[in-house]
Design an enzyme around this catalytic site. Structure first.
Site, PDB file in Angstrom:
ATOM      1  N   ASP A 127       0.792  -1.221   0.000  1.00  0.00           N
ATOM      2  CA  ASP A 127       0.000   0.000   0.000  1.00  0.00           C
ATOM      3  C   ASP A 127       0.829   1.277   0.000  1.00  0.00           C
ATOM      4  O   ASP A 127       0.631   2.159  -0.829  1.00  0.00           O
ATOM      5  CB  ASP A 127      -0.906   0.023   1.239  1.00  0.00           C
ATOM      6  N   ASP A 154       0.371 -11.572   2.290  1.00  0.00           N
ATOM      7  CA  ASP A 154      -0.956 -11.580   2.916  1.00  0.00           C
ATOM      8  C   ASP A 154      -2.082 -11.747   1.899  1.00  0.00           C
ATOM      9  O   ASP A 154      -3.216 -12.053   2.286  1.00  0.00           O
ATOM     10  CB  ASP A 154      -1.191 -10.289   3.696  1.00  0.00           C
TER      11      ASP A 154
END
Length: 445
Positions: A127, A154
């Site tokens: 991100d 993840d």
């Protein structure tokens, strides 16, 4: 955001004809490691050099760029990257430096990239790195073409359905091996293992490992849907599994927990269950400027183990429980063939996008859908309010999750509706059927 069919029409059905003249291409890796980083670096470098670019790798993400340093980078050659393409780790290192949080830092990054003559940039990360990349493109008047290759073990970035983030499959592969070994240890010694898997925002890795390793039970935040996640319910789910296994004649097992359960329980839930003094046993309690506890410093596995043992003791159930965190062992593993192939596709796709007319129109997050390159504009992927991409959660309504649940050992509704089953379970816990129902039925309501 346009539909997937629209994106494929725009990008997948064109040859993305090359238009940009070759220049200097920079590569930056940010965030935590993931298997396959070197595969992306290698593929980008080889394709870019073959197209006439000079390629430069920046050391440790944006760490030195925010300092205005023109020393911590290297010109990359095909022999440089070829020897690393199948290895784990990152030949360029990585860091969590986020220049987008500070105007002066971002200005220094842009100044340094311009000084070095960088015309094209490939970033590899999650991100924060994606947002930083979008700001490089936006604040430099689009003079530097930018492609971002998303990475995280993840698997929680909003790529098209069924498309994993690179590194996830390798992390799952090695995680399964570890869990299978611990399962054999549990079987041999007659104990239970509590394994906490990385994945703070979503339960993909925990579920992927637990399902493929045939773990006894896997618990993820998404299964709670709109219900409150509590330390009590997490412990009781595992206790229910333990009791059911004992009734089956098996006093051992493996429970896989997503670390995101800690975030879902939250400060209020932890303090309610343990109190601040007891909670402090599991890590140094720090508070942010708003007074909230920093949960990242808390040993979640040990906490659940102790809380679980306490609740087992109240029922007169004795068993040995061991806890283990699982994640750091997986991040720099050599990628499996899936990720070797996948990262080559992604790296090539990033280089191809930067040579296309579209790269002059928007910066993009690179994805591959059905074998086709789909560059997705930053504006469609990143929420400007949060500066982050949307989190992809586990779809607990999908058949893939239904299958996972069907093969777990946990208390189910028919354990309470069938009098004989209920009586067996209650007897082991030294409770009457009514007491057992009162104690555990809430888990299946």
């Amino acid at each position: 955001m346009g539909s997937m069919s629209e994106l494929l029409t725009i990008f997948g059905d064109t040859d993305m004809a090359e238009s940009a003249a070759p220049g200097r291409l920079g590569i930056i890796v940010g965030g935590g490691p993931a298997p396959g980083i070197n595969g992306v670096i290698s593929a980008v470098t080889i394709e870019a050099i073959n197209q006439g670019f000079e390629v430069y790798g920046f050391r440790d993400g944006f760490k030195y760029l925010v300092q205005g340093s023109t020393e911590h980078y290297r010109k990359l050659s095909i022999p440089d990257v070829s020897i690393n393409q199948l290895r784990g780790g990152s030949m360029l290192g990585t860091s969590r430096t986020n220049p987008a949080k500070n105007e002066a830092d971002m200005a220094k990054v842009l100044e340094t990239l311009t000084k070095l003559g960088i015309t094209d940039l490939v970033t590899i990360g999650g991100d924060d790195t994606a947002f930083s990349a979008s700001q490089v493109y936006k604040r430099n008047n689009r003079k530097i073409r930018v492609a971002h290759v998303p990475k995280t073990i993840d698997n929680d970035l909003p790529l098209p359905a069924g498309t994993p983030t690179f590194g996830y499959e390798t992390a799952r592969h090695y995680g399964v091996g570890i869990v299978r070994s611990l399962h054999e240890d549990a079987k041999t010694t007659g104990r239970w293992y509590l394994i906490v898997s990385m994945g703070r925002a979503a339960g993909h890795l925990a579920l992927g490992i637990g399902k493929a390793a045939a773990a006894t039970i896997t618990v993820i935040p998404e299964e709670y849907r709109d219900k409150e996640v509590t330390l009590e319910s997490v412990a009781d789910l595992i206790i229910g599994s333990m009791i059911k296994r004992q009734v089956q004649g098996k006093g051992y097992g493996v429970a896989v927990l997503a670390e995101g359960l800690l975030e879902s329980i939250g400060e209020k839930g932890l303090l309610s269950a343990l109190g601040e003094e007891k909670l402090s046993r599991y890590g140094h309690l720090e508070r942010d400027p708003h007074g909230h506890l920093r949960l990242g410093e808390i040993e979640f596995g040990r906490m659940v183990k102790d809380y679980l043992t306490q609740r087992l003791g109240q029922l007169g159930i004795k068993t040995t429980v061991m806890d283990k965190d699982l994640g750091y062992e997986l991040r720099c593993a050599d990628p499996i063939p899936f990720d070797n192939e996948y990262t080559r596709d992604l790296g090539y796709g990033a280089a191809k996008f930067l040579r296309s007319p579209q790269a002059a129109e928007f910066g993009a997050v690179i994805s591959m859908v059905g074998g086709r390159l789909v560059p997705r504009p930053f504006e469609e992927m990143i929420n400007p309010a949060t500066s982050r991409m949307r989190t992809r959660k586990v779809d607990v309504d999908a058949e893939t999750y239904e299958v996972a649940r069907r093969y777990m050992i946990r208390l189910e509704a028919n354990d309470f509706s069938d009098p004989s089953k209920l009586a067996q379970l209650a007897a082991f816990a030294k409770l009457t059927p009514e007491q057992f129902r009162d104690r555990f039925a809430y888990l299946v309501s």
